[in-house]
Scaffold this active site. Structure first.
Site, PDB file in Angstrom:
ATOM      1  CG  HIS A  97      -0.554  -0.007   2.529  1.00  0.00           C
ATOM      2  ND1 HIS A  97      -0.073   1.058   3.179  1.00  0.00           N
ATOM      3  CD2 HIS A  97      -0.276  -1.106   3.399  1.00  0.00           C
ATOM      4  CE1 HIS A  97       0.291   0.865   4.557  1.00  0.00           C
ATOM      5  NE2 HIS A  97       0.442  -0.580   4.691  1.00  0.00           N
TER       6      HIS A  97
ATOM      7  CG  ASP B 236       0.740  -3.914   5.086  1.00  0.00           C
ATOM      8  OD1 ASP B 236       1.777  -3.108   5.687  1.00  0.00           O
ATOM      9  OD2 ASP B 236      -0.519  -3.752   5.399  1.00  0.00           O
TER      10      ASP B 236
ATOM     11  CD  GLU C 137      -3.224  -1.581   5.584  1.00  0.00           C
ATOM     12  OE1 GLU C 137      -3.415  -2.693   6.304  1.00  0.00           O
ATOM     13  OE2 GLU C 137      -2.657  -0.663   6.205  1.00  0.00           O
ATOM     14  CD  GLU C 138      -1.225   1.787   7.835  1.00  0.00           C
ATOM     15  OE1 GLU C 138      -2.043   1.677   8.710  1.00  0.00           O
ATOM     16  OE2 GLU C 138       0.153   1.630   7.603  1.00  0.00           O
TER      17      GLU C 138
ATOM     18  CG  HIS D 132       1.044   2.387  12.618  1.00  0.00           C
ATOM     19  ND1 HIS D 132      -0.265   2.107  12.794  1.00  0.00           N
ATOM     20  CD2 HIS D 132       1.207   1.883  11.305  1.00  0.00           C
ATOM     21  CE1 HIS D 132      -0.651   1.198  11.641  1.00  0.00           C
ATOM     22  NE2 HIS D 132       0.221   1.388  10.717  1.00  0.00           N
TER      23      HIS D 132
ATOM     24  CG  ASP E  26      -2.444   4.230   3.007  1.00  0.00           C
ATOM     25  OD1 ASP E  26      -2.282   2.842   2.430  1.00  0.00           O
ATOM     26  OD2 ASP E  26      -3.469   4.174   3.770  1.00  0.00           O
TER      27      ASP E  26
ATOM     28  CG  ASP F  42       3.015  -0.018   7.748  1.00  0.00           C
ATOM     29  OD1 ASP F  42       2.484  -0.441   6.908  1.00  0.00           O
ATOM     30  OD2 ASP F  42       2.057   0.105   8.731  1.00  0.00           O
TER      31      ASP F  42
HETATM   32 ZN   LIG Z   1       0.702  -1.656   6.387  1.00  0.00          ZN
END
Ligand SMILES: [Zn+2]
Length: 443
Positions: free
Chosen positions: A109, A229, A206-207, A411, A111, A172
């Site tokens: 992904h 991922d 995705e997030e 994150h 994003d 990520d």
């Molecule tokens: Zn991810």
């Protein structure tokens, strides 16, 4: 004899495919790509109806499209409206062999998580890590400590990539993108590695849970897929929670509080009582691993009506049913205490454990495990305590497992990734491609 034994031992420990691929080339290519991609802000946004949730995700998607075209992917295409990039790496086997092999897809992904800022990311490469804590240069309060990051010590001698302490790294899932791109480039340059039709896709949002929303599964054409991922080296997931949300509504009766005697029925007391009944050993804060939970997370209300939202999570359907039963009992008990309050319990499905579908196609996970072992790493099967794009895609008709991209502490500002994890992910992708071909056509 002794030398021979040492040589043999080195060979065995290194894993079969090591030595067959040029790890130095892979490392340079995959790290360069990561450093380029993380500089582009692609943060997505919660509670937006449109996909993509932010326009800035287009910038990276366009770069990826261009890169694919430059590498020679003639069918590379871009969904200009919803920000998906698709491409095909054609099979290098005969037509007859190719027909026997399902098309396999790899997805990452574009994003980045909305949790911490993703703008002006300034990645730092700590070359030849020698052990010890790493203090991030632009915010010295941010330290990667050996105490909290056991995997650091496994990375001695490796290059470690961190942020400067002020932003996300967003490895990520830009590591996943870099790894898929690098694997595709390597396979293009090395036709001696045999594979069937390989599909590539990069997705938005995705997030924020909307990645699969406009995914063109049919047009893309992969039968099975892997999201790249996952976190640390070796991670492999074919299981997610089952997820439901319960909404409990407590209806009372309001009136002027000065003249309420014998008339008012305050729904808030019933809601409070209901909340006090949640089992302590079944909460997010008291469970881990394969344990499910009940989690009240949103409460609003007045005397007239209160509304409580609850997450229900479990890996097994029986566990889900048992938890619903508990909520029903809690409702009964509350009604006994507050007979004048009306209580309604409504349960809605959110997503299901993808394992129920993936277990019908055991090769998807089996070949991934084999691919990791061939790359010299130990697969670590981790049930995901949440949902993934893969769980949605699986139920949309394309069984999709998740393999590691290699990042740690995602994150947050302490996100980091060892270069070798990226190299191993690239090798895993290539090995998976090769194993599908070997098992289904060449044998
Ligand atoms: Zn991810």
């Amino acid at each position: 004899m002794k030398t021979l034994l040492i040589l043999l031992a080195t060979f065995l420990f290194a894993g079969i495919s090591v030595g067959q691929v040029d790890e130095n080339w892979i490392k340079q290519a995959v790290v360069d790509r990561l450093l380029k991609y993380v500089r582009i802000d692609t943060q997505s946004k919660e509670d937006v109806r449109e996909v993509p949730s932010t326009r800035k995700q287009f910038a990276l998607a366009r770069i990826l499209l261009k890169e694919l075209q430059e590498l020679g992917f003639r069918d590379a295409r871009f969904d200009e409206e919803h920000c998906y990039v698709y491409a095909t790496l054609p099979s290098n086997l005969s037509d007859e062999e190719t027909e026997k092999i399902p098309a396999i897809g790899f997805i990452a992904h574009v994003d980045a998580s909305p949790s911490v800022t993703d703008s002006d990311v300034n990645p730092v490469v700590h070359r030849d890590y020698r052990g010890g804590d790493i203090i991030l240069p632009n915010d010295t309060n941010q330290a990667l400590t050996v105490e909290k990051n056991a995997n650091l010590l496994k990375s001695i001698g490796d290059d470690i990539i961190t942020t400067d302490g002020t932003t996300l790294l967003a490895a990520d899932d830009k590591a996943g993108i870099a790894e898929i791109m690098t694997a595709a480039e390597y396979l293009l340059k090395h036709p001696e590695i045999k594979h069937g039709t390989i599909k590539i896709a990069f997705t938005p949002d995705e997030e924020v849970g909307h990645g699969p929303k406009y995914f063109d599964i049919k047009g893309w054409g992969a039968k099975y897929a892997y999201t790249v991922d996952g976190g640390q080296r070796g991670e492999l997931s074919d299981e997610t929670f089952n997820a439901q949300v319960a909404v409990v509504t407590f209806n009372g009766r309001n009136t002027h509080p000065g003249y309420a005697k014998g008339i008012m029925v305050n729904s808030l007391y019933a809601a409070g009582h209901f909340i006090s009944l949640f089992p302590e050993d079944m909460r997010p804060e008291t469970t881990e691993g394969r344990q499910g939970y009940l989690h009240p997370y949103d409460l609003t209300g007045t005397e007239e009506q209160a509304r409580l939202k609850i997450l229900i999570r479990d890996f097994d359907t029986s566990g889900m049913k048992a938890k619903v039963k508990i909520l029903e009992n809690m409702r009964e008990q509350t009604l006994k205490e507050f007979p004048r309050v009306r209580i309604r319990l409504v349960i809605t499905d959110m997503y299901r454990n993808m394992n129920s579908v993936l277990s019908e196609s055991p090769d998807v996970v089996g070949f991934a495990e084999e691919a990791m072992k061939e790359a010299g790493i130990k697969p670590v099967k981790l049930p995901v305590r949440g949902g993934t794009d893969g769980s949605q895609l699986t139920f949309m008709g394309m069984p999709t497992a998740n393999i590691f991209a290699g990042e740690e502490n995602p994150h947050g500002k302490l996100e980091w990734i060892p270069a070798m994890s990226m190299v191993k992910s690239v090798e895993t992708i290539m090995n998976i491609s090769q194993i599908w071909a070997e098992k289904r056509a060449i044998e």
